[in-house]
Design a protein around this motif. Structure first.
Motif, mmCIF file in Angstrom:
data_model
loop_
_atom_site.group_PDB
_atom_site.id
_atom_site.type_symbol
_atom_site.label_atom_id
_atom_site.label_comp_id
_atom_site.label_asym_id
_atom_site.label_seq_id
_atom_site.Cartn_x
_atom_site.Cartn_y
_atom_site.Cartn_z
ATOM 1 N N TYR A 182 -7.905 9.598 -3.627
ATOM 2 C CA TYR A 182 -7.838 8.165 -3.906
ATOM 3 C C TYR A 182 -9.238 7.563 -3.967
ATOM 4 O O TYR A 182 -10.128 7.949 -3.207
ATOM 5 C CB TYR A 182 -6.998 7.448 -2.831
ATOM 6 C CG TYR A 182 -5.551 7.852 -2.896
ATOM 7 C CD1 TYR A 182 -4.646 7.164 -3.681
ATOM 8 C CD2 TYR A 182 -5.102 8.988 -2.204
ATOM 9 C CE1 TYR A 182 -3.318 7.570 -3.771
ATOM 10 C CE2 TYR A 182 -3.785 9.405 -2.302
ATOM 11 C CZ TYR A 182 -2.905 8.694 -3.098
ATOM 12 O OH TYR A 182 -1.599 9.110 -3.201
ATOM 13 N N SER A 215 -7.224 0.312 -4.399
ATOM 14 C CA SER A 215 -7.122 1.768 -4.389
ATOM 15 C C SER A 215 -6.558 2.273 -5.713
ATOM 16 O O SER A 215 -5.724 1.608 -6.337
ATOM 17 C CB SER A 215 -6.246 2.258 -3.230
ATOM 18 O OG SER A 215 -4.903 1.865 -3.401
ATOM 19 N N CYS A 238 -11.210 4.111 -3.469
ATOM 20 C CA CYS A 238 -11.046 2.820 -2.807
ATOM 21 C C CYS A 238 -12.294 1.969 -2.980
ATOM 22 O O CYS A 238 -13.415 2.477 -2.899
ATOM 23 C CB CYS A 238 -10.763 3.012 -1.315
ATOM 24 S SG CYS A 238 -9.293 4.000 -0.967
ATOM 25 N N ARG A 298 0.820 -1.204 0.000
ATOM 26 C CA ARG A 298 0.000 0.000 0.000
ATOM 27 C C ARG A 298 0.855 1.256 0.000
ATOM 28 O O ARG A 298 0.475 2.285 -0.562
ATOM 29 C CB ARG A 298 -0.920 -0.014 1.222
ATOM 30 C CG ARG A 298 -2.027 1.012 1.160
ATOM 31 C CD ARG A 298 -3.064 0.661 0.115
ATOM 32 N NE ARG A 298 -3.707 -0.605 0.405
ATOM 33 C CZ ARG A 298 -4.523 -1.226 -0.435
ATOM 34 N NH1 ARG A 298 -4.781 -0.716 -1.617
ATOM 35 N NH2 ARG A 298 -5.079 -2.379 -0.111
ATOM 36 N N ILE A 312 -4.964 6.084 4.771
ATOM 37 C CA ILE A 312 -6.130 5.476 4.130
ATOM 38 C C ILE A 312 -6.321 4.037 4.579
ATOM 39 O O ILE A 312 -7.461 3.572 4.768
ATOM 40 C CB ILE A 312 -5.992 5.555 2.598
ATOM 41 C CG1 ILE A 312 -6.172 7.003 2.139
ATOM 42 C CG2 ILE A 312 -7.006 4.657 1.902
ATOM 43 C CD1 ILE A 312 -6.002 7.207 0.657
ATOM 44 N N SER A 363 -4.136 1.466 -11.290
ATOM 45 C CA SER A 363 -3.932 2.044 -9.966
ATOM 46 C C SER A 363 -3.619 3.532 -9.997
ATOM 47 O O SER A 363 -3.677 4.200 -8.972
ATOM 48 C CB SER A 363 -2.802 1.309 -9.241
ATOM 49 O OG SER A 363 -1.607 1.402 -9.986
#
Length: 322
Positions: free
Chosen positions: A17, A168, A19, A5, A136, A293
């Motif tokens: 971001y 994410s 998610c 991550r 996060i 991503s």
């Protein structure tokens, strides 16, 4: 092989971001079981309430969300400066709303006098909490774990409720942000569980519309602040009305009986971020499946690749075509 991550989240590149967290085996553990007929719709309310509660504690703003039957989408903004401005007491008080803390932090909050050496240890602990409150991974952990425990207690069982890792995506610029937000808000329409954005349950767009009727913006969500200007507050640099109009028009296009009937190229937001009508329809309906991503316009991806030479844009990055 999944990347750590820490390699997926880089606040120096972007604070935004997207998610996604899914239930195990993608089962309908939050909606209605079509086999048994048993409804778990109330669990979607659990998730929404928990999400908005966390937004008031973490230095992480919720830009958009959609709680579906077997997965959730959230678009998050990490407010690093906000976390840095908190005092030691503020950090610990926020942490204690979620976790017990330590014996030292509990004594400190009660106002007990602590020796200097102990206070130094406390400051180190508080700094750890500060970093977690703008992380996060910790946000998603504090969202998912209580829901899993509640669901298992209700079902009188043990085991996983969520998949092990959440997905994410880094949103590098305004185009990626607004496209992802619209994609998230329109999830219920694509799933055919709502016919209009403002009636889609457990979504940020419904919450925004409800507040707009009172001439307000929901305090739990990151606000729209209009066009960029000096000394502006933290928020999404678009007008709320423009965004709601864009989601409404796109929602009509998403419906098969309305496909292609509205020219979205007239939208002020699309003009500003430079996305054409045709590309917008693709982005707003297939954002997750067509994106990797890292998501952004070509210039943003080039800048990201320059600052992250080990990145492989052809495999991990998605360009939003203008």
């Amino acid at each position: 092989m999944p990347r750590p991550r820490s390699q997926q989240v880089s606040l120096s590149d972007t604070p935004y971001y997207h998610c996604i967290s899914r239930c195990v085996r993608r089962a309908f553990l939050c909606g209605e079981d079509v086999v048994t007929g048993k409804s778990f719709e109330h669990r979607r309310g659990w998730i929404e309430n928990r999400l908005l509660f966390l937004a008031q504690i973490f230095a992480i703003d919720v830009c958009a969300y959609a709680v579906m039957s077997n997965h959730i989408h959230v678009v998050l903004h990490v407010n690093e400066q906000d976390a840095k401005d908190w005092t030691t007491r503020e950090v610990i008080e926020r942490w204690h709303k979620l976790h017990k803390g330590t014996l030292l932090t509990q004594k400190y909050i009660r106002g007990e006098e602590l020796p200097k050496a102990v206070m130094e240890m406390l400051e180190v602990t508080a700094e750890t909490y500060r970093q977690r409150l703008m992380d996060i991974s910790w946000f998603m952990r504090d969202l998912s774990e209580p829901i899993a425990r509640q669901a298992n207690f209700e079902d009188n069982c043990t085991g996983r409720f969520w998949e092990g890792r959440f997905k994410s995506q880094a949103l590098l610029d305004e185009a990626a942000l607004i496209a992802c937000m619209a994609y998230v808000d329109l999830n219920p329409l694509r799933a055919n569980i709502a016919d209009r954005p403002e009636t889609s349950q457990f979504t940020s767009v419904k919450k925004r519309v409800k507040s707009t009727k009172r001439a307000e913006q929901p305090k739990e969500l990151m606000p729209f602040i209009g066009n960029e200007r000096e000394n502006q507050s933290t928020g999404i640099a678009f007008k709320l009305k423009d965004y709601l109009d864009l989601v409404d028009l796109t929602g009509r296009v998403v419906r098969e009986d309305k496909r292609g009937s509205i020219d979205l190229s007239l939208s002020p937001i699309l003009q500003r971020v430079g996305i054409s009508h045709e590309n917008w329809i693709t982005i707003a309906t297939q954002f997750e499946s067509n994106s990797s991503s890292i998501v952004g316009a070509e210039a943003s991806l080039k800048e990201y690749s320059y600052s992250n030479p080990k990145a492989r844009p052809n495999r991990r990055c998605t360009r939003l075509l203008a």
